[in-house]
Design an enzyme around this catalytic site. Sequence first.
Site, PDB file in Angstrom:
ATOM      1  N   GLU A 502      16.903  -8.721 -16.909  1.00  0.00           N
ATOM      2  CA  GLU A 502      15.968  -7.582 -16.839  1.00  0.00           C
ATOM      3  C   GLU A 502      15.320  -7.466 -15.461  1.00  0.00           C
ATOM      4  O   GLU A 502      14.114  -7.231 -15.343  1.00  0.00           O
ATOM      5  CB  GLU A 502      14.902  -7.692 -17.945  1.00  0.00           C
ATOM      6  CG  GLU A 502      15.515  -7.555 -19.326  1.00  0.00           C
ATOM      7  CD  GLU A 502      14.517  -7.198 -20.419  1.00  0.00           C
ATOM      8  OE1 GLU A 502      13.375  -6.863 -20.096  1.00  0.00           O
ATOM      9  OE2 GLU A 502      14.913  -7.253 -21.586  1.00  0.00           O
TER      10      GLU A 502
HETATM   11  C1  LIG Z   1      22.256 -14.643 -20.134  1.00  0.00           C
HETATM   12  C2  LIG Z   1      22.363 -13.290 -19.554  1.00  0.00           C
HETATM   13  C3  LIG Z   1      22.282 -12.178 -20.358  1.00  0.00           C
HETATM   14  C4  LIG Z   1      22.452 -10.907 -19.817  1.00  0.00           C
HETATM   15  N1  LIG Z   1      22.510  -9.810 -20.650  1.00  0.00           N
HETATM   16  C5  LIG Z   1      22.889  -8.614 -20.134  1.00  0.00           C
HETATM   17  C6  LIG Z   1      23.165  -7.506 -20.981  1.00  0.00           C
HETATM   18  O1  LIG Z   1      23.041  -7.584 -22.198  1.00  0.00           O
HETATM   19  N2  LIG Z   1      23.580  -6.352 -20.424  1.00  0.00           N
HETATM   20  C7  LIG Z   1      23.737  -6.222 -19.084  1.00  0.00           C
HETATM   21  O2  LIG Z   1      24.129  -5.164 -18.636  1.00  0.00           O
HETATM   22  N3  LIG Z   1      23.456  -7.240 -18.242  1.00  0.00           N
HETATM   23  C8  LIG Z   1      23.061  -8.439 -18.734  1.00  0.00           C
HETATM   24  N4  LIG Z   1      22.806  -9.499 -17.902  1.00  0.00           N
HETATM   25  C9  LIG Z   1      22.908  -9.298 -16.476  1.00  0.00           C
HETATM   26  C10 LIG Z   1      21.598  -9.478 -15.741  1.00  0.00           C
HETATM   27  O3  LIG Z   1      20.810  -8.340 -15.873  1.00  0.00           O
HETATM   28  C11 LIG Z   1      22.009  -9.775 -14.296  1.00  0.00           C
HETATM   29  O4  LIG Z   1      22.388 -11.125 -14.299  1.00  0.00           O
HETATM   30  C12 LIG Z   1      20.951  -9.525 -13.320  1.00  0.00           C
HETATM   31  O5  LIG Z   1      20.821  -8.151 -13.153  1.00  0.00           O
HETATM   32  C13 LIG Z   1      21.244 -10.165 -11.964  1.00  0.00           C
HETATM   33  O6  LIG Z   1      22.555  -9.946 -11.526  1.00  0.00           O
HETATM   34  P1  LIG Z   1      23.442 -11.184 -11.008  1.00  0.00           P
HETATM   35  O7  LIG Z   1      23.347 -12.260 -12.009  1.00  0.00           O
HETATM   36  O8  LIG Z   1      24.776 -10.661 -10.692  1.00  0.00           O
HETATM   37  O9  LIG Z   1      22.703 -11.683  -9.709  1.00  0.00           O
HETATM   38  P2  LIG Z   1      22.807 -11.062  -8.233  1.00  0.00           P
HETATM   39  O10 LIG Z   1      22.609  -9.609  -8.288  1.00  0.00           O
HETATM   40  O11 LIG Z   1      24.022 -11.591  -7.591  1.00  0.00           O
HETATM   41  O12 LIG Z   1      21.510 -11.690  -7.575  1.00  0.00           O
HETATM   42  C14 LIG Z   1      21.500 -13.010  -7.038  1.00  0.00           C
HETATM   43  C15 LIG Z   1      20.126 -13.268  -6.432  1.00  0.00           C
HETATM   44  O13 LIG Z   1      19.876 -12.338  -5.380  1.00  0.00           O
HETATM   45  C16 LIG Z   1      18.606 -11.743  -5.561  1.00  0.00           C
HETATM   46  N5  LIG Z   1      18.638 -10.396  -4.985  1.00  0.00           N
HETATM   47  C17 LIG Z   1      19.555  -9.421  -5.176  1.00  0.00           C
HETATM   48  N6  LIG Z   1      19.224  -8.340  -4.473  1.00  0.00           N
HETATM   49  C18 LIG Z   1      18.061  -8.627  -3.834  1.00  0.00           C
HETATM   50  C19 LIG Z   1      17.196  -7.921  -2.949  1.00  0.00           C
HETATM   51  N7  LIG Z   1      17.431  -6.684  -2.569  1.00  0.00           N
HETATM   52  N8  LIG Z   1      16.091  -8.546  -2.495  1.00  0.00           N
HETATM   53  C20 LIG Z   1      15.817  -9.816  -2.847  1.00  0.00           C
HETATM   54  N9  LIG Z   1      16.599 -10.525  -3.670  1.00  0.00           N
HETATM   55  C21 LIG Z   1      17.699  -9.939  -4.164  1.00  0.00           C
HETATM   56  C22 LIG Z   1      18.378 -11.740  -7.054  1.00  0.00           C
HETATM   57  O14 LIG Z   1      16.979 -11.695  -7.343  1.00  0.00           O
HETATM   58  C23 LIG Z   1      18.993 -13.073  -7.441  1.00  0.00           C
HETATM   59  O15 LIG Z   1      18.034 -14.086  -7.245  1.00  0.00           O
HETATM   60  C24 LIG Z   1      22.624 -10.756 -18.438  1.00  0.00           C
HETATM   61  C25 LIG Z   1      22.660 -11.883 -17.610  1.00  0.00           C
HETATM   62  C26 LIG Z   1      22.545 -13.137 -18.151  1.00  0.00           C
HETATM   63  C27 LIG Z   1      22.636 -14.315 -17.246  1.00  0.00           C
END
Ligand SMILES: Cc1cc2nc3c(=O)[nH]c(=O)nc-3n(C[C@H](O)[C@H](O)[C@H](O)COP(=O)(O)OP(=O)(O)OC[C@H]3O[C@@H](n4cnc5c(N)ncnc54)[C@H](O)[C@@H]3O)c2cc1C
Length: 832
Positions: A502
């Site tokens: 989220e």
């Molecule tokens: C257990 C679990 C359940 C989930 N459930 C759902 C679901 O039901 N439906 C769905 O659609 N998604 C779901 N997600 C996805 C979740 O919303 C994403 O994991 C989340 O949006 C982050 O994306 P990412 O994991 O690819 O991290 P990335 O986007 O790769 O981010 C990696 C790091 O970079 C940081 N970062 C990225 N951009 C910036 C910026 N501009 N400035 C500073 N920091 C930044 C982030 O804060 C993070 O710390 C789920 C994820 C998990 C792990």
Amino acid sequence: MNGLLWFAAAVTVFWALAYWRVAAPAWLIGVGSYLGALTLWSGADAETKVLLWTIFLVVAGVLTVTSLRKALISDPLLNWFRKALPQVSQTEQEALDAGTVWWDGELFSGNPDWSKLFGTPKPRLTPDEQAFLDGPVEQLCRICDDWKITHELNDLPPEVWQFIKDKGFLGMIIPRQYGGLGFSAYAHSQVVQKLATRNATACVSVMVPNSLGPAELLLHYGTEEQKNHYLPRLAKGLEMPCFALTGPDAGSDAGSIPDFGLVCKGVHEGREVLGIRLTWEKRYITLGPVATILGLAFKLHDPDHLLGGEEDIGITLALIPTSHPGVNIGRRHLPLNASFMNGPNWGKDVFIPMSWVIGGKEYAGQGWRMLMECLAAGRSISLPSSSAGAAKMAARTTGAYSRVRSQFKIPIGKFEGIEEALARIGGNTYAIDAARTMTAGAVDLGEKPSVISAIVKYHCTERGRQVINDAMDVHGGKGICLGPNNYLGRAYQQIPIGITVEGANILTRSMMIFGQGAIRCHPYVLKEIAATRTQNPAEASGKFDDAFWDHVRFVLANAARALWLSLTGARLVAAVPGAPELRRHVQQLTRLAAGFAFVADVAMLFLGGDLKRKEKLSGRLGDILSQLYIASTVLKRFEDDGRPQADLPLAQWALEDCLNRIQAAFYGVFGNFPSRIAAWKMRFLVFPWGKVFSPPSDRRGHEVARLLLEPSQVRDRLTANMFLHKHEDDPVGRLELAMQAAPAGEAVEAKIRNAAKAGVISGLTEESRTASALEKGIIGAEEAAQYRRFSALRRACIMVDDFPHDVGRMQSAREPANVAEMGSVVSQKTAA
Ligand SMILES: Cc1cc2nc3c(=O)[nH]c(=O)nc-3n(C[C@H](O)[C@H](O)[C@H](O)COP(=O)(O)OP(=O)(O)OC[C@H]3O[C@@H](n4cnc5c(N)ncnc54)[C@H](O)[C@@H]3O)c2cc1C
């Protein structure tokens, strides 16, 4: 001397006019009167007087003659502002436009109206909602065996799934007319919070369908046909929903999803219909592996203009039965032993009819706006509530464990080092629960607080992480060795999930809270931006002129107020509502809100569009806003709870912690602000006496820690709505019983220890010394029984599970040796 006095008088007049934020005519009268007095009574020479009058008349002329003012100041600034404004993408704009501004707007005003806050109704449950918590929720907690779920089954048992569906847990947000429970946001939050005190898998499985997903989207945008078909089925658990936005290349930057659909004709149920050919690859989708209905986000293109408009239509949301040919779903990820269903899904050239688009073809391309508009309600509830649940469980068990676990012949909770951790656990738990309760209440008042939802999502999960980390440290090895008797290890493992979903926390803090807040909550920036986008030049000029000069008075007022309130320690802030014990905190928060509003404006003025890239500064400004909000929720909670005096240390700890964090964030801004002169001036205006807020004192920490070490109403209030099964077979219940037995048990233990020290009794084991003390009449039979029971319970509480060597290969490691022993030890000793 005469000159100095006149200078001081000038500063005072200017300061007073700024402080009271008077309109232009009052400025003219004020400054004109000062000049009149100066002309008549000062010893200044004639040239100086003429010069001052000339400057005054020119400035007054320019500022009061609208056409002059616009031509010379407002219009050039409007042009500069247009260039300085950061480029905002459509997805960013839709995120900015979504949701409502509530108490965050008051804080941004620099002069929050506390009576408004205290006047908002306290969130309450209806009798039906309370009955649901006392009935099905209590029962669901009871049938969830955390170890079985997270270690043996890696899933909820079938009977638990069925219970969740049958009792309507998946339809809490669905109105009764569709067969749902139609719960308030607060009731929804209470359910999620209670489940989180027992088992995260059940909690997440219930939480997700009630958060942003098919039900919420259908309720707001679905066609009547879609609502009538799906909502009753979702409410009864006949459909299992999931919502898929994230993919391998689009995580935080979800607006960049590469998944696409092409508008085309195809055959559906034997007929040629207008539809979409979809290709997608998603991952991390909660409930995906067991979903029957997939909510899918993709970018829609219409190369043949079959919908009659643009070629690139934009992000679109559709509901697709997972049984539909071409939908690949069913495999799973393993998110840190949380065991809730989560997995990838994909499809290539899958044809769906246009009627599966949520809201029908009118809503094609509106997906991002729909998601942003619905995000706030779910984000205000899910993670704050589950964090509150985890924190309550940790607070209750860690206090009890610190009481029953002794080292160096003293309960560890009495060591100052442990007290520090206990104080943080107590204070943070109080603050998290205050934040989640007030925010859920705001949602029930009809708010969709977008900035606040980001604040509570970030800070409840971060403070929750601190609570769990502290709890783990206090538990030592007991928290580390996994098994049926470890009530903490899984919470520790799963903390990063809440941090990531989220809106991952780093992004939420550094981009969203202040980035959105500065534009959404500021009383004038949005109006100024709107003026830059107004096509008609005369209209744009008029709008900008109005907003800009109000903005100038706003900045001057905040600067004047910040300085005055800081110089006086905010002691003169009058008519502070709320509890008299927390009056000083309200005054200080008022002072810091004024400082924040001023510094936020200076930061926007100096950095403009660059602020978006200056994430460290933006993050710190967001921290100030966030802590102001959390402190407000603490004040509100104390008020809503009826100002219980016994809870005062918790509220004071939380407020002192917030004030100290706000100060640290301000100094972080001053220390790193690119313009050193501006930084120095801001520091002078906001903290003229330097740092004045200390972290909660050791004495305060001691007061809070003590509250966790004794059974009391304060402890019950702090952990209210937590699942508790006070039984020896339950690891948390056993701890409760041990804690209850502690006062009497410890008193007898002291008698036995003193007698042994005096050489009156002997014996190498605890039991032989007890028997000897009983025989010599040092303790009575009842005391011996009390002590034996306490001692048996204490031992059962401190023991951890052990397993056969081949535990990794075992299908089920259900019978660790200690557990089998424990029950019998407690009963035998008690019987003796
Ligand atoms: C257990 C679990 C359940 C989930 N459930 C759902 C679901 O039901 N439906 C769905 O659609 N998604 C779901 N997600 C996805 C979740 O919303 C994403 O994991 C989340 O949006 C982050 O994306 P990412 O994991 O690819 O991290 P990335 O986007 O790769 O981010 C990696 C790091 O970079 C940081 N970062 C990225 N951009 C910036 C910026 N501009 N400035 C500073 N920091 C930044 C982030 O804060 C993070 O710390 C789920 C994820 C998990 C792990």
